[in-house]
Scaffold this motif. Sequence first.
Motif, short mmCIF file in Angstrom:
data_model
loop_
_atom_site.label_atom_id
_atom_site.label_comp_id
_atom_site.label_asym_id
_atom_site.label_seq_id
_atom_site.Cartn_x
_atom_site.Cartn_y
_atom_site.Cartn_z
N GLU A 1 0.75 -1.16 0.01
CA GLU A 1 0.15 0.25 0.16
C GLU A 1 0.75 1.44 0.00
O GLU A 1 0.38 2.21 -0.45
CB GLU A 1 -0.90 0.16 1.20
CG GLU A 1 -2.05 -1.22 1.32
CD GLU A 1 -1.32 -2.38 2.20
OE1 GLU A 1 -2.06 -3.37 2.32
OE2 GLU A 1 0.02 -2.18 2.37
N VAL A 2 2.25 1.13 0.35
CA VAL A 2 2.91 2.32 0.51
C VAL A 2 4.26 2.24 -0.52
O VAL A 2 4.84 3.26 -0.97
CB VAL A 2 3.58 2.45 1.93
CG1 VAL A 2 4.41 3.55 2.12
CG2 VAL A 2 2.37 2.56 2.70
N PHE A 3 4.96 0.98 -0.59
CA PHE A 3 6.08 0.81 -1.26
C PHE A 3 5.76 -0.12 -2.43
O PHE A 3 5.04 -0.94 -2.48
CB PHE A 3 7.10 0.02 -0.45
CG PHE A 3 7.35 0.91 1.00
CD1 PHE A 3 7.99 1.89 0.80
CD2 PHE A 3 6.78 0.26 1.89
CE1 PHE A 3 8.28 2.59 2.34
CE2 PHE A 3 6.86 1.00 3.19
CZ PHE A 3 7.78 2.16 3.31
N ARG A 4 6.77 0.18 -3.73
CA ARG A 4 6.74 -0.32 -4.66
C ARG A 4 8.17 -0.47 -5.21
O ARG A 4 8.96 0.43 -5.08
CB ARG A 4 5.75 -0.11 -5.66
CG ARG A 4 6.12 1.34 -6.23
CD ARG A 4 4.96 1.82 -7.46
NE ARG A 4 5.10 3.26 -7.58
CZ ARG A 4 4.15 4.20 -8.14
NH1 ARG A 4 3.13 3.64 -8.14
NH2 ARG A 4 4.64 5.18 -8.43
N MET A 5 8.36 -1.30 -6.33
CA MET A 5 9.71 -1.41 -6.83
C MET A 5 9.56 -0.28 -8.06
O MET A 5 8.49 -0.51 -8.89
CB MET A 5 10.20 -2.79 -7.29
CG MET A 5 10.29 -3.73 -6.25
SD MET A 5 11.20 -3.36 -4.81
CE MET A 5 12.79 -3.15 -5.50
N GLY A 6 10.54 0.67 -8.11
CA GLY A 6 10.35 1.40 -9.17
C GLY A 6 10.74 0.95 -10.61
O GLY A 6 11.39 -0.20 -10.46
N ASP A 7 10.45 1.46 -11.54
CA ASP A 7 10.80 1.16 -13.13
C ASP A 7 12.44 0.96 -13.33
O ASP A 7 12.60 0.00 -14.14
CB ASP A 7 10.11 1.77 -14.04
CG ASP A 7 8.53 1.90 -13.98
OD1 ASP A 7 7.82 0.86 -13.59
OD2 ASP A 7 7.91 2.69 -14.48
N ASP A 8 12.88 1.88 -12.47
CA ASP A 8 14.42 1.65 -12.69
C ASP A 8 15.24 0.76 -11.69
O ASP A 8 16.42 1.05 -11.50
CB ASP A 8 14.75 3.01 -12.65
CG ASP A 8 14.56 3.86 -11.27
OD1 ASP A 8 13.72 3.47 -10.35
OD2 ASP A 8 15.20 4.82 -10.76
N GLY A 9 14.19 0.01 -10.91
CA GLY A 9 15.06 -0.86 -10.03
C GLY A 9 14.70 -0.66 -8.54
O GLY A 9 13.90 -1.38 -7.82
N PRO A 10 15.24 0.22 -7.88
CA PRO A 10 15.15 0.76 -6.49
C PRO A 10 13.67 0.78 -6.06
O PRO A 10 13.04 1.23 -6.74
CB PRO A 10 15.92 1.73 -6.05
CG PRO A 10 16.93 1.98 -7.37
CD PRO A 10 16.28 1.49 -8.35
#
Length: 62
Positions: free
Chosen positions: A22-31
């Motif tokens: 609900e708060v965090f996701r993996m970014g398209d660029d990795g981190p």
Amino acid sequence: MKATVDREGCIECGLCASVCPEVFRMGDDGPAEAYVDEVPESAEQTAVEAQEGCPVSVITVE
């Protein structure tokens, strides 16, 4: 309550995104990234769990 991720120190393990999607996701660029401005009240506990479980301590929830 706000959450932030120091993306430069993130090792891309995915723990935060799996513990608190609900708060965090993996970014398209990795981190990982915190993608909400305010942590929803219903996700506060899991956001703190993600902070405490981060193996490189790059998550801040305050």
